[in-house]
Design a protein around this motif. Structure first.
Motif, PDB file in Angstrom:
ATOM      1  N   ILE A 175     -16.308  -3.411   0.486  1.00 48.73           N
ATOM      2  CA  ILE A 175     -15.996  -2.342   1.437  1.00 48.73           C
ATOM      3  C   ILE A 175     -14.557  -1.867   1.264  1.00 48.73           C
ATOM      4  O   ILE A 175     -14.252  -0.700   1.453  1.00 48.73           O
ATOM      5  CB  ILE A 175     -16.234  -2.842   2.885  1.00 48.73           C
ATOM      6  CG1 ILE A 175     -17.710  -3.122   3.099  1.00 48.73           C
ATOM      7  CG2 ILE A 175     -15.742  -1.826   3.894  1.00 48.73           C
ATOM      8  CD1 ILE A 175     -18.028  -3.637   4.461  1.00 48.73           C
ATOM      9  N   GLN A 176     -13.669  -2.793   0.874  1.00 51.68           N
ATOM     10  CA  GLN A 176     -12.272  -2.414   0.661  1.00 51.68           C
ATOM     11  C   GLN A 176     -12.110  -1.498  -0.542  1.00 51.68           C
ATOM     12  O   GLN A 176     -11.040  -0.944  -0.764  1.00 51.68           O
ATOM     13  CB  GLN A 176     -11.403  -3.655   0.429  1.00 51.68           C
ATOM     14  CG  GLN A 176     -11.091  -4.430   1.680  1.00 51.68           C
ATOM     15  CD  GLN A 176     -10.138  -3.694   2.594  1.00 51.68           C
ATOM     16  OE1 GLN A 176      -9.688  -2.596   2.301  1.00 51.68           O
ATOM     17  NE2 GLN A 176      -9.858  -4.285   3.734  1.00 51.68           N
ATOM     18  N   GLY A 177     -13.161  -1.407  -1.360  1.00 58.22           N
ATOM     19  CA  GLY A 177     -13.053  -0.560  -2.540  1.00 58.22           C
ATOM     20  C   GLY A 177     -12.502  -1.295  -3.751  1.00 58.22           C
ATOM     21  O   GLY A 177     -12.074  -0.675  -4.720  1.00 58.22           O
TER      22      GLY A 177
ATOM     23  N   THR B  74     -15.839   3.733  -8.202  1.00 61.76           N
ATOM     24  CA  THR B  74     -14.871   2.935  -7.460  1.00 61.76           C
ATOM     25  C   THR B  74     -13.907   3.836  -6.710  1.00 61.76           C
ATOM     26  O   THR B  74     -13.529   3.544  -5.576  1.00 61.76           O
ATOM     27  CB  THR B  74     -14.106   2.021  -8.425  1.00 61.76           C
ATOM     28  OG1 THR B  74     -15.075   1.272  -9.166  1.00 61.76           O
ATOM     29  CG2 THR B  74     -13.227   1.050  -7.683  1.00 61.76           C
ATOM     30  N   ARG B  78     -13.133   3.735  -2.735  1.00 63.31           N
ATOM     31  CA  ARG B  78     -11.788   3.534  -2.182  1.00 63.31           C
ATOM     32  C   ARG B  78     -11.454   4.600  -1.167  1.00 63.31           C
ATOM     33  O   ARG B  78     -10.856   4.323  -0.126  1.00 63.31           O
ATOM     34  CB  ARG B  78     -10.756   3.552  -3.305  1.00 63.31           C
ATOM     35  CG  ARG B  78     -10.793   2.266  -4.030  1.00 63.31           C
ATOM     36  CD  ARG B  78      -9.745   2.115  -5.068  1.00 63.31           C
ATOM     37  NE  ARG B  78     -10.072   0.876  -5.767  1.00 63.31           N
ATOM     38  CZ  ARG B  78      -9.540   0.501  -6.896  1.00 63.31           C
ATOM     39  NH1 ARG B  78      -8.630   1.248  -7.468  1.00 63.31           N
ATOM     40  NH2 ARG B  78      -9.894  -0.623  -7.450  1.00 63.31           N
ATOM     41  N   ALA B  81     -13.166   3.698   1.816  1.00 59.65           N
ATOM     42  CA  ALA B  81     -12.536   2.524   2.417  1.00 59.65           C
ATOM     43  C   ALA B  81     -11.328   2.917   3.255  1.00 59.65           C
ATOM     44  O   ALA B  81     -11.032   2.287   4.267  1.00 59.65           O
ATOM     45  CB  ALA B  81     -12.119   1.545   1.326  1.00 59.65           C
ATOM     46  N   GLU B 107      -3.592  -7.852  -1.691  1.00 61.52           N
ATOM     47  CA  GLU B 107      -4.612  -7.327  -2.598  1.00 61.52           C
ATOM     48  C   GLU B 107      -5.127  -5.966  -2.121  1.00 61.52           C
ATOM     49  O   GLU B 107      -5.313  -5.045  -2.922  1.00 61.52           O
ATOM     50  CB  GLU B 107      -5.764  -8.326  -2.692  1.00 61.52           C
ATOM     51  CG  GLU B 107      -6.848  -7.883  -3.657  1.00 61.52           C
ATOM     52  CD  GLU B 107      -7.896  -8.947  -3.879  1.00 61.52           C
ATOM     53  OE1 GLU B 107      -7.970  -9.894  -3.081  1.00 61.52           O
ATOM     54  OE2 GLU B 107      -8.642  -8.813  -4.868  1.00 61.52           O
ATOM     55  N   VAL B 108      -5.346  -5.835  -0.807  1.00 62.21           N
ATOM     56  CA  VAL B 108      -5.838  -4.574  -0.266  1.00 62.21           C
ATOM     57  C   VAL B 108      -4.798  -3.468  -0.478  1.00 62.21           C
ATOM     58  O   VAL B 108      -5.134  -2.359  -0.888  1.00 62.21           O
ATOM     59  CB  VAL B 108      -6.156  -4.718   1.241  1.00 62.21           C
ATOM     60  CG1 VAL B 108      -6.596  -3.381   1.812  1.00 62.21           C
ATOM     61  CG2 VAL B 108      -7.220  -5.769   1.461  1.00 62.21           C
ATOM     62  N   ARG B 110      -2.538  -3.336  -2.768  1.00 64.33           N
ATOM     63  CA  ARG B 110      -2.447  -3.014  -4.194  1.00 64.33           C
ATOM     64  C   ARG B 110      -3.551  -2.052  -4.613  1.00 64.33           C
ATOM     65  O   ARG B 110      -3.347  -1.191  -5.454  1.00 64.33           O
ATOM     66  CB  ARG B 110      -2.535  -4.309  -5.011  1.00 64.33           C
ATOM     67  CG  ARG B 110      -1.448  -4.425  -6.028  1.00 64.33           C
ATOM     68  CD  ARG B 110      -1.459  -5.747  -6.739  1.00 64.33           C
ATOM     69  NE  ARG B 110      -2.734  -6.427  -6.692  1.00 64.33           N
ATOM     70  CZ  ARG B 110      -2.868  -7.741  -6.541  1.00 64.33           C
ATOM     71  NH1 ARG B 110      -1.811  -8.496  -6.439  1.00 64.33           N
ATOM     72  NH2 ARG B 110      -4.062  -8.295  -6.528  1.00 64.33           N
ATOM     73  N   VAL B 111      -4.736  -2.242  -4.010  1.00 64.12           N
ATOM     74  CA  VAL B 111      -5.864  -1.390  -4.359  1.00 64.12           C
ATOM     75  C   VAL B 111      -5.634   0.049  -3.873  1.00 64.12           C
ATOM     76  O   VAL B 111      -5.955   1.003  -4.565  1.00 64.12           O
ATOM     77  CB  VAL B 111      -7.170  -1.966  -3.751  1.00 64.12           C
ATOM     78  CG1 VAL B 111      -8.274  -0.928  -3.773  1.00 64.12           C
ATOM     79  CG2 VAL B 111      -7.596  -3.202  -4.509  1.00 64.12           C
ATOM     80  N   HIS B 112      -5.034   0.184  -2.692  1.00 59.98           N
ATOM     81  CA  HIS B 112      -5.014   1.505  -2.068  1.00 59.98           C
ATOM     82  C   HIS B 112      -3.721   2.302  -2.221  1.00 59.98           C
ATOM     83  O   HIS B 112      -3.740   3.520  -2.168  1.00 59.98           O
ATOM     84  CB  HIS B 112      -5.330   1.382  -0.581  1.00 59.98           C
ATOM     85  CG  HIS B 112      -6.753   1.000  -0.324  1.00 59.98           C
ATOM     86  ND1 HIS B 112      -7.795   1.847  -0.589  1.00 59.98           N
ATOM     87  CD2 HIS B 112      -7.306  -0.147   0.147  1.00 59.98           C
ATOM     88  CE1 HIS B 112      -8.932   1.247  -0.287  1.00 59.98           C
ATOM     89  NE2 HIS B 112      -8.667   0.037   0.152  1.00 59.98           N
TER      90      HIS B 112
END
Lengths: 273, 265
Positions: A175-177, B74, B78, B81, B107-108, B110-112
């Motif tokens: 869900i976080q992508g 992905t 995102r 998300a 981590e979250v 870094r992803v966004h």
């Protein structure tokens, strides 16, 4: 890291002893050039079938080669061979299992059927087939055995991966992508590592017996290279002449190492559960 | 004003089984909507459709007036998300047991967001502050935390992507009553400060009453009643809502009496 408590039980201590035996023999193999009293391949027909003596602590074989030195040098291929088998089989097996569990669908179906088919081939038979095609030698035997062990690792890891990826923390990451590859590499596989480690350790024992069998049949490590499997084989004629030492010592070492790895695998399985 | 999130005639079937028959609702920007119903009423399937884990068989979901498509790439996931996040029921399995809390939040980020390591570290402590976690907890793994603390981590992780809608799927159901109250207060605080919107999925009417203004009641996959939370709970119109309300033990409830009058429980 999974915390591993120091074992206090008797069963736990046998695990430590098993680990000690394995590390000791690995060290012996590494330090062979310094530990071995003689050149393992030095033939001296005058000294054939010597008993225990100061120069030859474990005696000599039919060609007068020092048995202790051959056993010490033999630790190298006898331990490195199964290690390579296990590493190769584990890497392949885990990659295949995680990919098919994660992707599901047709990929999972195809992989599962291939694994089933591969299961039908006994490892040694597969190795003999491959050796017949590509010629004898340690590398060929190692690759063939590794492939024959992939199904065992893949099947176990796949079912564990299916269980693990149903956990909410994996769903949360989705869900976080976070991408699928990153989830598998950073979360799924690390959480399966204790299981993978335990299984690999058990596999080492089987790989050692199978590789020794292949070398015994003359398809793996080639004489005169010192290898425990080869020594069991080449000591055969001497047994008939009343000198069982060569086969006996090499066989005993194989038994000890296999037993140690089985114990260790069992304990790892328990400790990390 | 356009609702931030709107469900229009959502339906989801698995094979021949209808999990969600017909669900429509609208969540106002900055609002808080409760979805009430018993187990098996389709609440969780609805939540999974909202975050994109399931694709509706029929109907559509509008986010800020735009229909949400199935997120295949992905990049699209995102994007989604950053709009909608979710907190799960079980605080024990919704965090990776091998990861420290700080690295979980990092981590979250870094992803966004394109942030430097220092910026991320600063944001991690900011998030920790927001949910009331101290530095020592940040360095620890989930195993060292209590259920309530873990749920705070889960909330912080969901907030890290700065979503506009937070879905709380039975997010306090697994906690002790006193911890429940703390977490609910925290959620109310966060909404005041950040103007985020909530969808609270629960079977617990007291929880729904405490932090939602609007509510829908689901029964057998369909919405049977909707409106302001207080009105629904105080003057239920639908038979099912009345039964749901009557099943909550209130003051003066005597276990022995209930057993005697209700026969075998």
């Amino acid at each position: 890291m999974t915390a591993i408590a120091l074992p206090r039980t008797a069963a736990g201590r046998t695990g430590i002893v098993a680990l000690g035996v394995v590390l000791l023999l690995a060290l012996v193999g590494l330090l062979a050039p310094w530990l071995a009293p003689h050149d393992p391949n030095e033939i001296n027909l005058m000294d054939a079938f010597q008993g225990n003596s100061a120069t030859h602590p474990l005696g000599t074989d039919a060609s007068g080669r020092d048995l202790l030195s051959r056993l010490i040098w033999g630790a190298r291929s006898s331990l490195a061979g199964p290690l390579l088998v296990v590493v190769l089989a584990t890497v392949l097996g885990v990659a295949i299992a995680v990919a098919s569990a994660w992707r599901g669908g047709w990929l999972d179906a195809v992989v599962s059927r291939c694994v089933d088919v591969l299961f039908a081939f006994p490892g040694v038979l597969l190795a003999i087939l491959v050796v017949a095609l590509f010629g004898a030698g340690l590398t060929v035997a190692v690759v063939a055995l590794a492939i024959s062990y992939v199904p065992y690792i893949a099947r176990l890891v796949r079912s564990a991966a299916l269980r693990e990826q149903a956990q909410p923390y994996i769903t949360a990451l989705t869900i976080q992508g976070v991408g699928g590859f990153a989830i598998c590499r950073r979360h799924l596989i690390p959480n399966l590592l204790p299981l993978i480690l335990a299984q690999s350790t058990l596999t080492f024992g089987y790989a050692m017996v199978d590789l020794a069998a292949i070398s015994f049949l003359g398809l793996g490590v080639q004489p005169p290279t010192a290898d425990w499997g080869v020594m069991v084989s080449s000591g055969q004629p001497s047994i008939l002449q009343g000198f069982p030492q060569e086969s006996l010592y090499a066989g005993a070492l194989i038994v000890v190492v296999v037993a140690a790895f089985n114990l260790l695998g069992d304990r790892l399985d328990e400790w990390t559960r | 004003m356009t609702p931030i999130l709107e469900a229009q005639g959502l339906r989801k079937t698995f094979g021949g089984n209808v999990a969600v028959a017909d669900v429509s609702f609208a969540l106002a920007r900055g609002g808080s909507l409760g979805i009430v119903g018993e187990s098996g009423s389709g609440k969780t399937t609805t939540a999974r459709m909202l975050v994109g884990l399931e694709v509706p068989t029929q109907g559509r979901i509008l986010f800020d007036g735009e229909p949400l498509e199935r997120a295949r790439s992905t990049a699209r996931r995102r994007e989604r998300a950053r709009g909608i996040q979710m907190v799960f029921q079980d605080p024990y399995s919704s965090l990776d047991r091998r990861q420290t809390i700080a690295s979980c939040l990092d981590e979250v980020l870094r992803v966004h967001f394109p942030m430097s390591a220092e910026q991320r570290a600063a944001r991690v402590s900011e998030l920790a502050d927001l949910v009331g976690l101290d530095d020592r907890m940040l360095r620890g793994r989930p195993g060292a935390l209590s259920g309530g603390q873990r749920q705070r981590v889960a909330i912080a992780r969901a907030l890290a992507a700065e979503p506009e809608v937070l879905i709380l799927d039975e997010a306090v159901a697994a906690l002790d009553v006193s911890i429940q109250a703390q977490v609910l207060n925290l959620l109310a605080d966060i909404r005041e400060r950040t103007s985020i919107s909530y969808i609270l999925i629960s079977h617990d009417l007291a929880v729904v009453r405490q932090i939602t203004e609007e509510a829908v009641v689901m029964y057998q996959g369909a919405v049977v009643e909707s409106g302001p939370t207080a009105k629904i709970l105080d003057e239920p119109q639908h038979e099912y809502t009345r039964r749901l309300r009557a099943s909550v033990p209130g003051p003066g409830w005597v276990p022995g009496k209930a057993l005697a009058s209700g026969g075998a429980a």
